[in-house]
Design a protein around this motif. Structure first.
Motif, short mmCIF file in Angstrom:
data_model
loop_
_atom_site.label_atom_id
_atom_site.label_comp_id
_atom_site.label_asym_id
_atom_site.label_seq_id
_atom_site.Cartn_x
_atom_site.Cartn_y
_atom_site.Cartn_z
N ARG A 181 0.83 -1.21 0.00
CA ARG A 181 0.00 0.00 0.00
C ARG A 181 0.87 1.26 0.00
O ARG A 181 0.51 2.27 -0.60
CB ARG A 181 -0.94 -0.01 1.21
CG ARG A 181 -2.09 -1.02 1.07
CD ARG A 181 -3.20 -0.72 2.06
NE ARG A 181 -2.79 -0.98 3.42
CZ ARG A 181 -2.96 -2.13 4.07
NH1 ARG A 181 -3.56 -3.14 3.46
NH2 ARG A 181 -2.57 -2.27 5.32
N ARG A 182 2.02 1.19 0.69
CA ARG A 182 2.92 2.34 0.70
C ARG A 182 3.40 2.65 -0.72
O ARG A 182 3.39 3.81 -1.16
CB ARG A 182 4.11 2.06 1.61
CG ARG A 182 5.12 3.21 1.67
CD ARG A 182 6.26 2.85 2.60
NE ARG A 182 5.80 2.68 3.97
CZ ARG A 182 6.51 2.12 4.94
NH1 ARG A 182 7.71 1.62 4.66
NH2 ARG A 182 6.04 2.03 6.17
N ALA A 183 3.79 1.63 -1.45
CA ALA A 183 4.23 1.82 -2.85
C ALA A 183 3.08 2.35 -3.70
O ALA A 183 3.30 3.19 -4.59
CB ALA A 183 4.75 0.50 -3.42
N LEU A 184 1.86 1.90 -3.41
CA LEU A 184 0.70 2.38 -4.16
C LEU A 184 0.49 3.87 -3.94
O LEU A 184 0.25 4.62 -4.91
CB LEU A 184 -0.55 1.60 -3.72
CG LEU A 184 -1.88 2.05 -4.35
CD1 LEU A 184 -1.85 1.85 -5.86
CD2 LEU A 184 -3.04 1.28 -3.72
N PHE A 185 0.59 4.32 -2.70
CA PHE A 185 0.39 5.75 -2.41
C PHE A 185 1.49 6.60 -3.04
O PHE A 185 1.23 7.70 -3.54
CB PHE A 185 0.34 5.99 -0.90
CG PHE A 185 -0.94 5.53 -0.26
CD1 PHE A 185 -2.16 6.01 -0.73
CD2 PHE A 185 -0.95 4.65 0.81
CE1 PHE A 185 -3.35 5.60 -0.14
CE2 PHE A 185 -2.13 4.24 1.40
CZ PHE A 185 -3.35 4.71 0.93
N VAL A 186 2.74 6.10 -3.03
CA VAL A 186 3.83 6.83 -3.68
C VAL A 186 3.58 6.93 -5.18
O VAL A 186 3.80 7.98 -5.80
CB VAL A 186 5.19 6.16 -3.39
CG1 VAL A 186 6.29 6.79 -4.24
CG2 VAL A 186 5.53 6.26 -1.91
N SER A 187 3.08 5.85 -5.77
CA SER A 187 2.78 5.85 -7.21
C SER A 187 1.66 6.84 -7.54
O SER A 187 1.74 7.58 -8.53
CB SER A 187 2.39 4.44 -7.67
OG SER A 187 3.43 3.52 -7.42
#
Length: 786
Positions: A181-187
């Motif tokens: 989810r962290r990578a999703l928010f950064v994306s």
């Protein structure tokens, strides 16, 4: 707080403040400048609502949810504002517009609810150490000012907003524990940043269909040929056969029509870009028939200063009339940059004339310089016509039409110098009449023994002009003036030896109201102003609202015609603020009472005393009644409202954050007493500092702003942090309620500050802010250990 929690709090605070500043620019471009003042109240009311949510809910909401909700609601607010057309002029008769306005405000305020919730939850969790997250919040907010200003300068309104949304999603990623989810928010943050920095059509800021640029684009064949931006303005250039703007041109003129394009600033205009050959007889003939030509006839070969030259029609006329030198201030740097590059041919390449001297500072800055005198100082009529009946521009400050501006111009005149000012004619008399009353007061302040021999006024069908001479007009000059007026079919309004039979001959009115009113203002200014239907008081740097004509005595007339006329007489702009005040009062009552009632119903919790109400209410009111007047005053010093807004907020918030962090080491009541002293210094010394600071470079003026305001901001940061520490020790669990009451009174006071500035002025409004801090000092008088 852990490091990642502190950084995420700083980021949310920064994103929230950046969004607030971006919203002022979005409203200014899409709607009108006066919508911008509402943003501050929307922000603090959103924070107040978050205090209610915290008080009524004992459950700790996930920071990830709050941070992502802030970012998503910011995106939603932009889409609603961008795609839902609103017309502030028709709100008095079209009830649909009222609902659209409420939806605008609700959606625009929602991100502040989630940001405030995120911050308030951190304050509640910190307990007596709440000064730490509060300091982080203020420091983050100050960083948000820089993010917004840099983003607006380097990109656009859309790009700066996209950056604030992206920062919100990055803060979400920071507090997210799941790596996917962290990578999703950064994306998501990265994609949105790219989408807004280089926006496709669906994300581009759309102007209201009711703005002048939108209306002008409907003309057959009209097209926008250039768009430029900086932090303070968006400029569009429109090519259209429908652009014809020659303010005041005599009806007797036989000069051929000149080709024009239209320049629009934040969708307002058009400001004409006029193509012509300055050496041609046709252009000379054209210039001879403009109202300001009289000054050049009386002072041939003059050295001239054009105040706020705009796109240069007045400059081109002055050059065609054979002046020796023309000095041009740079009130909006984008305009000369465009006219010397993309539109040099379209503007007749007039800025390349050897007689042109461009000065890289604002008109008020140039008037403050004492190393140059001028034979003629002309106030160019660059503004489009604005009917006073709408009141839509009541909130627009104008520091070029104040008593102090005219006094500065008088001091810059050579021994035989002239000032020429042209404004629009209105029914009933308004703009030119207010200039006349302001000029009369300025001359009185300058100790001119008798102003009448120094003044001349005349009008055409659409404009009126006022001519001011450093020396009394001679009989020969008055003869030349009468010849000029007769040849151009201009009616005299005032001459030192005028008889009423000479007036109202060409542009006939039922009665010679202008000449009678001007004479009355000259002979008995105070009684004439008091008895007039609407405001004609001279505008000053303390109250620079030139278009604020509303009197409370008009209220019954305005209310009686609402819904019956398209634009009620003079009061709709003012009543928008009054309506906002009523709305803020309506919203603030439950925001304060609901948390208090929940505390009252809980037998394990102690009700706060009335002193707590006074303390946090006074802090909320005091902060806004200090902050908003300081922003207004710094508008003059810093030239651009958005720069003043951002720099004043940056300074106050950063200094307040430092004050909050060090609040344990500084006695509260000593800090409040010292703050009152600094506020008194601002009341009495700041106008002088601003006046003398106008001669400095912009960078130096920014330094002066920061150094002057930083001590006040530092002291303003101490009381809230100290108060939270005390109430958490005495009555645990009421920090969210204190957060709510502080936000609610801030929201009300934000609107009250705008009303106070218009009706009472900078010094009195700031004095009321100081009184609020005096109440805070009283409320804390029985607290121990602070």
């Amino acid at each position: 707080m852990r490091l990642n929690e502190t950084i995420s709090l700083i980021m949310i605070s920064a994103a929230s403040l950046a969004y607030e500043i971006c919203l002022t620019r979005i409203f200014s471009v899409q709607q009108f400048h006066h919508f911008a003042f509402i943003v501050i109240s929307l922000a603090v009311m959103g924070y107040a609502a978050s205090g209610v949510a915290l008080s009524l809910s004992r459950i700790r909401v996930r920071r990830t949810w709050l941070a992502s909700s802030f970012a998503l609601s910011t995106l939603l607010a932009y889409l609603i504002i961008n795609y839902l057309p609103f017309d502030s002029f028709s709100i008095v008769w079209d009830r649909t517009q009222l609902w659209i306005l409420l939806l605008y405000f609700a959606s625009a305020g929602l991100p502040f609810l989630f940001a405030g919730w995120f911050i308030g939850q951190a304050l509640r969790a910190a307990g007596q150490a709440a000064f730490r997250p509060y300091a982080a919040n203020l420091i983050g907010a100050s960083a948000g000012c820089l993010v917004a200003l840099i983003g607006l300068q380097l990109t656009s309104e859309e790009g700066a907003l996209g950056i604030s949304i992206a920062v919100g999603f990055l803060a979400t990623a920071l507090v997210e524990t799941d790596n996917i989810r962290r990578a999703l928010f950064v994306s998501i943050a990265s994609l949105l940043c790219v989408a807004f920095l280089w926006p496709l059509n669906p994300l581009r800021l759309r102007l209201s269909p009711y703005k002048p640029l939108s209306v002008s684009r409907q003309f057959p064949g009209a097209r926008i040929v250039a768009t430029e931006r900086n932090a303070s303005a968006r400029i569009d250039v429109l090519e259209s056969r429908g652009i014809h703007s020659f303010p005041g041109l005599s009806l007797t003129s036989a000069a051929p029509e000149l080709e024009q394009m239209g320049l629009f600033i934040d969708g307002e205009g058009p400001y004409p870009i006029t193509k012509g050959d300055l050496k041609s007889s046709e252009d000379f003939l054209f210039a001879q028939h403009l109202p300001a030509a009289l000054a050049y006839l009386l002072r041939p070969g003059a050295e001239v200063l054009i105040v706020d030259p705009g796109t240069g029609l007045a400059v081109q006329a002055a050059l065609a009339l054979g002046v020796e030198k023309v000095s041009l201030p740079t009130d909006q740097p984008l305009i000369p940059a465009l006219l010397t590059s993309k539109f040099s041919v379209a503007s007749g390449n007039y800025l390349s004339d050897k007689r042109i001297h461009i000065i890289p500072r604002s008109s008020r800055g140039v008037l403050a310089l004492k190393d140059q005198n001028y034979t003629i100082i002309e106030w160019a009529l660059k503004d489009p016509y604005r009917p006073i009946t709408s009141g839509a521009f009541s909130l627009t400050e104008d520091y070029l039409l104040t008593r102090e501006a005219f006094m500065a111009a008088w001091e810059r005149l050579s021994t035989n110098g002239l000032i020429i000012i042209t404004r629009w004619v209105g029914t009933p008399p308004s703009e030119a009449t207010r200039v006349w009353s302001t000029v009369i007061q300025a001359m009185s302040q300058l100790d001119v023994n008798e102003s009448a021999p120094h003044l001349v006024a005349y009008r055409g069908m659409r404009t009126a002009s006022i001519l001011i001479s450093k020396q009394p007009f001679t009989k020969a000059e008055l003869t030349s003036i009468r010849d000029f007026l007769r040849e151009n079919a201009f009616d005299p309004i005032y001459l030192p030896d005028l008889v009423e039979a000479e007036t109202n001959q060409f542009n006939r009115l039922p009665e010679p109201v202008y000449s009678r009113l001007f004479k009355a203002l000259l002979e008995a200014p105070q009684s004439t102003i008091r008895s007039y239907d609407f405001r004609l008081e001279p505008t000053t740097d303390d109250r620079p609202y030139f278009f604020h004509f509303f009197r409370w005595s008009q209220s019954s007339q305005v209310l009686a015609t609402m819904g019956m006329l398209w634009q009620p007489f003079g009061g709709s702009g003012y009543f928008v603020i009054v309506a906002m005040l009523a709305l803020m009062l309506l919203l603030s009552t439950p925001l304060v009472l609901f948390p208090w009632l929940s505390i009252r119903r809980d037998p394990e919790r102690t009700l706060p005393s009335y002193r707590v109400w006074l303390y946090f209410g006074g802090l909320g009111a005091g902060f806004m009644l200090v902050e908003i007047p300081l922003i207004l005053r710094m508008n003059l010093l810093l030239d651009y409202p958005i720069l003043a807004f951002g720099l004043v907020l940056f300074t106050l918030l950063l200094a307040s954050g430092m004050g909050s962090f060090l609040s344990r080491r500084i006695p509260l009541r000593k800090a409040l007493a010292l703050l009152l002293g600094f506020l008194l210094l601002n009341i009495f010394l700041l106008p002088t500092i601003v006046r003398h600071g106008l001669t400095l470079s912009l960078n130096m003026r920014m330094v002066v702003t920061i150094l002057w305001l930083a001590p006040t901001g530092f002291l303003m940061g101490i009381p809230f942090a100290a108060g939270m520490r005390v109430i958490e020790a005495q009555t645990p669990g009421i920090i969210p309620w204190a957060w709510a009451i502080n936000g609610a009174t801030s929201g009300i006071s934000g609107v009250l500050a705008s009303l106070g500035l218009m009706d009472l002025g900078f010094q009195i409004t700031l004095g009321i802010g100081a009184l609020c801090y005096a109440i805070v000092l009283f409320a804390s008088s029985n607290w121990r250990g602070v």
